[in-house]
Design a protein around this motif. Sequence first.
Motif, PDB file in Angstrom:
ATOM      1  N   ILE A 102       0.864  -1.177   0.000  1.00 54.59           N
ATOM      2  CA  ILE A 102       0.000   0.000   0.000  1.00 54.59           C
ATOM      3  C   ILE A 102       0.898   1.223   0.000  1.00 54.59           C
ATOM      4  N   THR A 103       0.380   2.351  -0.440  1.00 54.33           N
ATOM      5  CA  THR A 103       1.199   3.566  -0.456  1.00 54.33           C
ATOM      6  C   THR A 103       1.240   4.162   0.952  1.00 54.33           C
ATOM      7  N   THR A 104       2.263   4.954   1.195  1.00 57.39           N
ATOM      8  CA  THR A 104       2.368   5.587   2.509  1.00 57.39           C
ATOM      9  C   THR A 104       1.208   6.568   2.698  1.00 57.39           C
ATOM     10  N   LEU A 123       2.527  12.071  11.819  1.00 59.73           N
ATOM     11  CA  LEU A 123       2.257  11.049  10.809  1.00 59.73           C
ATOM     12  C   LEU A 123       3.481  10.819   9.936  1.00 59.73           C
ATOM     13  N   ASP A 124       4.115  11.915   9.510  1.00 64.05           N
ATOM     14  CA  ASP A 124       5.321  11.787   8.682  1.00 64.05           C
ATOM     15  C   ASP A 124       6.410  11.018   9.416  1.00 64.05           C
ATOM     16  N   GLY A 125       6.513  11.280  10.714  1.00 63.02           N
ATOM     17  CA  GLY A 125       7.517  10.590  11.530  1.00 63.02           C
ATOM     18  C   GLY A 125       7.260   9.098  11.577  1.00 63.02           C
ATOM     19  N   ILE A 126       5.993   8.747  11.760  1.00 58.63           N
ATOM     20  CA  ILE A 126       5.618   7.323  11.812  1.00 58.63           C
ATOM     21  C   ILE A 126       5.924   6.671  10.461  1.00 58.63           C
ATOM     22  N   ILE A 127       5.529   7.355   9.384  1.00 56.28           N
ATOM     23  CA  ILE A 127       5.735   6.824   8.034  1.00 56.28           C
ATOM     24  C   ILE A 127       7.227   6.611   7.776  1.00 56.28           C
ATOM     25  N   GLY A 134      12.374   4.213   2.035  1.00 53.32           N
ATOM     26  CA  GLY A 134      11.937   5.433   1.370  1.00 53.32           C
ATOM     27  C   GLY A 134      11.250   5.193   0.034  1.00 53.32           C
ATOM     28  N   SER A 135      10.639   4.027  -0.128  1.00 54.95           N
ATOM     29  CA  SER A 135      10.047   3.682  -1.422  1.00 54.95           C
ATOM     30  C   SER A 135       8.678   4.343  -1.648  1.00 54.95           C
ATOM     31  N   GLY A 136       8.088   4.873  -0.555  1.00 58.34           N
ATOM     32  CA  GLY A 136       6.761   5.459  -0.685  1.00 58.34           C
ATOM     33  C   GLY A 136       5.669   4.404  -0.629  1.00 58.34           C
ATOM     34  N   THR A 137       6.095   3.153  -0.442  1.00 59.96           N
ATOM     35  CA  THR A 137       5.121   2.071  -0.305  1.00 59.96           C
ATOM     36  C   THR A 137       5.455   1.235   0.925  1.00 59.96           C
TER      37      THR A 137
END
Length: 150
Positions: A102-104, A123-127, A134-137
């Motif tokens: 799934i996407t971030t 949220l960004d920190g968790i992601i 760092g693939s965005g997925t």
Amino acid sequence: MNDHEQKIMVLRKAFQMFDTKKCGYIETMKIGTILNTMGQLFDEVELNSLITKNDPDKTGRVNFDGFCDIATHFLEEDDAESTQQELKEAFRLYDKEGNGYITTGTLKEILRALDEKLTGRELDGIIAEIDTDGSGTVDFDEFMEMMTGD
């Protein structure tokens, strides 16, 4: 990881969600809500006597250990496999194309649904923690790790 460890992880997540001030305590009045959120049935009288036992000074709050003691009393014995199955289904729900990831962005929506109080920065920190490459997925293993903390 055994069932008990997995339960503790789920409880820790629930505890952290309700410990909004990050003080290491949650209000005892919230415990019923948490159990409801986890789909857990409980007996009000029984719950209150457990709260009294874990909060003898009637401070109106308990630490994580106290919360665990109360919550594990009600949690049904369900095996780790069923938890994994539930997570798999949740994941599949979001992985509509069946790509195995799934996407971030989607993950952010899930996290926001779990806790509306999270800020964009949190949220960004968790992601960033989850999407280590760092693939965005996020693939299922990364998702599992996030939800169970293995």
